[in-house]
Design an enzyme around this catalytic site. Structure first.
Site, mmCIF file in Angstrom:
data_model
loop_
_atom_site.group_PDB
_atom_site.id
_atom_site.type_symbol
_atom_site.label_atom_id
_atom_site.label_comp_id
_atom_site.label_asym_id
_atom_site.label_seq_id
_atom_site.Cartn_x
_atom_site.Cartn_y
_atom_site.Cartn_z
ATOM 1 N N ASP A 116 36.269 29.134 43.552
ATOM 2 C CA ASP A 116 34.835 28.895 43.697
ATOM 3 C C ASP A 116 34.177 29.378 42.414
ATOM 4 O OD1 ASP A 116 32.305 28.402 44.668
ATOM 5 O OD2 ASP A 116 32.157 30.318 45.711
ATOM 6 N N THR A 117 33.638 28.465 41.628
ATOM 7 C CA THR A 117 33.105 28.824 40.310
ATOM 8 C C THR A 117 31.579 28.818 40.328
ATOM 9 O OG1 THR A 117 33.201 26.525 39.564
ATOM 10 C CG2 THR A 117 35.116 27.900 39.135
ATOM 11 N N PRO A 118 30.958 29.663 39.506
ATOM 12 C CA PRO A 118 29.499 29.782 39.525
ATOM 13 C C PRO A 118 28.793 28.564 38.965
ATOM 14 C CG PRO A 118 30.417 31.150 37.782
ATOM 15 C CD PRO A 118 31.576 30.622 38.563
ATOM 16 N N GLY A 119 27.589 28.315 39.472
ATOM 17 C CA GLY A 119 26.820 27.159 39.039
ATOM 18 C C GLY A 119 25.850 27.445 37.920
ATOM 19 N N HIS A 120 25.441 28.718 37.751
ATOM 20 C CA HIS A 120 24.465 29.051 36.716
ATOM 21 C C HIS A 120 25.044 28.809 35.326
ATOM 22 C CE1 HIS A 120 20.980 31.050 38.706
ATOM 23 N NE2 HIS A 120 21.839 31.103 39.706
ATOM 24 N N ASN A 171 27.138 16.476 48.884
ATOM 25 C CA ASN A 171 27.020 17.445 49.976
ATOM 26 C C ASN A 171 25.614 17.430 50.588
ATOM 27 O OD1 ASN A 171 27.939 19.500 51.665
ATOM 28 N ND2 ASN A 171 27.387 21.115 50.215
ATOM 29 N N LYS A 172 25.505 18.071 51.728
ATOM 30 C CA LYS A 172 24.236 18.234 52.462
ATOM 31 C C LYS A 172 23.665 16.884 52.895
ATOM 32 C CE LYS A 172 23.267 22.584 50.081
ATOM 33 N NZ LYS A 172 22.269 23.466 49.467
ATOM 34 N N GLY A 480 28.645 55.837 -4.160
ATOM 35 C CA GLY A 480 29.418 56.283 -5.317
ATOM 36 C C GLY A 480 30.782 55.625 -5.422
ATOM 37 N N SER A 549 32.283 46.472 2.149
ATOM 38 C CA SER A 549 33.175 45.996 3.223
ATOM 39 C C SER A 549 32.796 46.639 4.560
ATOM 40 C CB SER A 549 34.637 46.258 2.876
ATOM 41 O OG SER A 549 34.881 47.595 2.494
#
Length: 638
Positions: A116-120, A171-172, A480, A549
């Protein structure tokens, strides 16, 4: 009439049934898939419903789920299936998915691991993590909202990551009255977009994760107009990735050399593609050595054949040199090797890509140092176009050239996820900063070869009767460095040592006159100096460099170019206020006035050495005293 079975016979029958069940379950195929889409499209609810309908929810879990559903105020006190998956407190509080949640379930025909992966959009990196191992993607669309930006974004990412099977789950449908026209319109929009990406064969299914319509094989009475497969039915019927992998040439990255005793030597790994049998002729890449497979060893005994997806230990008929990072492959179809590539990168770190900086690149069981060049372009997913870019920020996707410090055994990502997919790791923080896919090797990598010479670096050093060294002076502007390096070279000259001093300002008059002072330019500045200094030490010289550096990663990059012990880091440790008070060139004054951008110590960081070989404090020492101290530390030079 036959006698009834005895208790012993009954127990034996039960045991046989259990063994048969476990054996059947063990041999079921495994499908990995993800659910993705925009926020609140119902991904977690759908997975919760799949777990519930496949009887993967225990009674105590169900009781807790019913209780939690009442707490969050589910309408009608019905079960909120999303709570089965949204395990983080932050997810439940916000009603969204943040992290990737993996769940296992099984049906009579197949086993499944679903991510289940996030939608944002801000959690795109998490979505990429879940998609990287998936064979199928379920792209969810809220029937009320239609095709959204994240729908396009996730579809593009799925295609980019090589997912072969796509399901468009509208869906829905219960919230739009199960209207067929709504479904048909969304499918038409999506297919147009998918066709532009070159995707064909998308399976569209109208469903309701909350109500359970078209989840299982039972037809939904609410949508008599749909005669296609249910979600479970389709998941059970698609071709498994393992089947396709078995058709490829044999290849197995070696994870470790198994040597439990003096009589056994095997090479353990996960087979990335194809199949292998005892007697097969194989080739070790990159060395090219060939041998014949003698045994295929597993914890359960020797096998007559092993296929893609299995972890095994191979023994060879001959004693051949093979170690972790090598790839054992079919002798007549070995993978390629190269050290320059075009790659697609998904940037996953808050700190942007620094072109030219050395990162760890991990591909299969190989780890090398890699530098990423300035991107050729960034991919604008929303508008489906390429845009100019000098770096890649969090969640950005771009194409760039990648150079490695030694050849990689690889295959293009479209042919092998295992040998074509990699991650980049920051050498200082150990954070994974990017996921990448190798597209192809660059032709020039095959055309440029190191030319051997008769007189080598040992001969050059012997002629000069000295041991090469790179004395790397680092510190703030005004600390220096140049003054002390000059004093050290004078003392070495008095000792008849052959030296050369590379000063930061002097080099920028010629070799690096095209570089500015951005972080990327500073990194390239040090890389070039490192390469020049390496050539000079190959000539047997004692080389002195005086550069600010400012970044540890670049100093470590130069250190890695030289044999162990030849790089001597000298930290000219001067506090900022002391260096600024000196301000011989007036640079600090300009930087404070905003007239000089990216000035180290003011608006650009200086990462002080943590364990330098030599540290000198110019507050406590004069330049001559510091030089004498350094000479004492580096002697003898032979």
């Amino acid at each position: 009439m036959a006698d009834a079975p005895s208790a012993y016979e009954t127990d034996a029958l039960i045991a046989d049934d259990i063994d048969a069940y476990l054996d059947a379950h063990q041999n079921k195929g495994l499908l990995r898939f993800i659910t993705c889409g925009s926020v609140d499209d119902g991904k977690s609810t759908l997975i919760g419903r799949l777990l519930y309908d496949s009887k993967m929810v225990f009674e105590d879990q169900l009781a807790a789920l019913e209780s939690d559903s009442k707490k969050v105020g589910t309408q009608g006190q019905e079960i909120d299936f999303a709570l089965l998956v949204d395990g983080l407190a932050a997810e439940r509080e916000q009603g969204i998915t943040i992290d990737v949640a993996y769940r296992f379930f099984a049906t009579e025909k197949r086993k499944f691991i679903v991510a289940d992966t996030p939608g944002h959009e801000q959690y795109t990196r998490n979505m990429v993590t879940g998609a990287s191992t998936a064979d199928l993607a379920v792209i969810l669309i809220d029937a009320r909202k239609g095709v959204l930006k994240q729908t396009r974004r996730h579809t593009f990412l799925c295609q980019l990551l090589g997912i072969r099977h796509m399901v468009l789950a509208v869906n829905k449908m219960d919230l739009v009255g199960y209207d067929r026209a709504v479904f048909d319109d969304i499918v038409a929009q999506y297919r147009t977009f998918a066709h532009e990406l070159g995707m064909e064969g998308v399976t569209a299914i109208p469903l309701s994760g909350f109500r359970g319509d078209h989840i299982t094989a039972t037809p939904s009475p609410n949508m008599p107009w749909y005669d296609g497969p249910s979600l479970i039915g389709h998941l059970e019927s698609v071709e498994l990735a393992s089947s396709a992998l078995q058709q490829q040439p044999f290849a197995m990255p070696v994870q470790w050399v198994n040597r439990p005793d003096l009589d056994f030597r095997g090479f353990a790994g996960l087979i990335a593609g194809g199949s292998v049998k005892p007697g097969d002729t194989v080739r070790v890449v990159p060395s090219g050595k060939t041998s014949t497979v003698a045994r295929i060893v597993t914890a359960d005994g020797d096998l007559d054949e092993a296929v893609a997806g299995q972890s095994v230990t191979l023994t060879m008929a001959d004693e051949i040199d093979c170690s972790r990072g090598d790839v054992i492959a079919a002798a007549d179809a070995p993978p390629e090797t190269a050290d320059q590539f075009e790659a697609t990168l998904v940037w996953m770190d808050d700190e942007a890509l620094k072109p030219g900086r050395g990162y760890w690149l991990k591909l299969a069981t190989q780890t090398v140092t890699a530098t990423v060049q300035e991107p050729k372009y960034e991919i604008d997913i929303e508008h489906e176009q390429h845009i100019a870019a000098k770096t890649l920020a969090l969640n950005a996707i771009g194409v760039a050239e990648v150079y490695t410090d030694k050849p990689l055994v690889f295959a293009p990502y479209v042919h092998s996820k295992t040998l074509g997919g990699f991650i980049l790791v920051d050498k200082i923080t150990n954070r994974t900063v990017a996921a990448g896919m190798l597209n192809f090797s660059l032709r020039r990598a095959d055309n440029v070869h190191w030319q051997p010479t008769t007189i080598g670096r040992e001969d050059h050093a012997a002629l000069k009767s000295q041991t090469p060294r790179l004395l790397w002076f680092t510190g703030l502007s005004g600390s220096g460095k140049s003054t002390i390096a000059n004093e050290v070279e004078k003392l070495l000259a008095q000792m008849n040592r052959h030296t050369f001093l590379l000063d930061g300002d002097n080099v920028r008059h010629g070799l690096n006159k095209d570089l500015g002072f951005t972080e990327a330019d500073r990194i390239e500045n040090i890389r070039r100096i490192g390469e020049v200094a390496k050539l000079m030490t190959d000539a047997g010289l004692v080389v002195l460099t005086a550069f600010i550096s400012p970044f540890r990663a670049e100093r470590d990059m130069v250190r890695a170019m030289l044999p162990e012990g030849e790089f001597v880091e000298i930290f000219v440790d001067t506090p900022l206020d002391v260096a600024e008070a000196r301000d011989v060139k007036g640079l600090y004054k300009k930087a404070r006035a905003g007239e000089l951008k990216n000035f180290t110590g003011i608006d650009s960081p200086y990462e002080a050495p943590e364990t330098p070989e030599i540290r000198v404090n110019t507050v406590e020492m004069t330049p001559v005293e510091a030089a004498e101290h350094i000479i004492r530390q580096i002697l003898p030079l032979k």
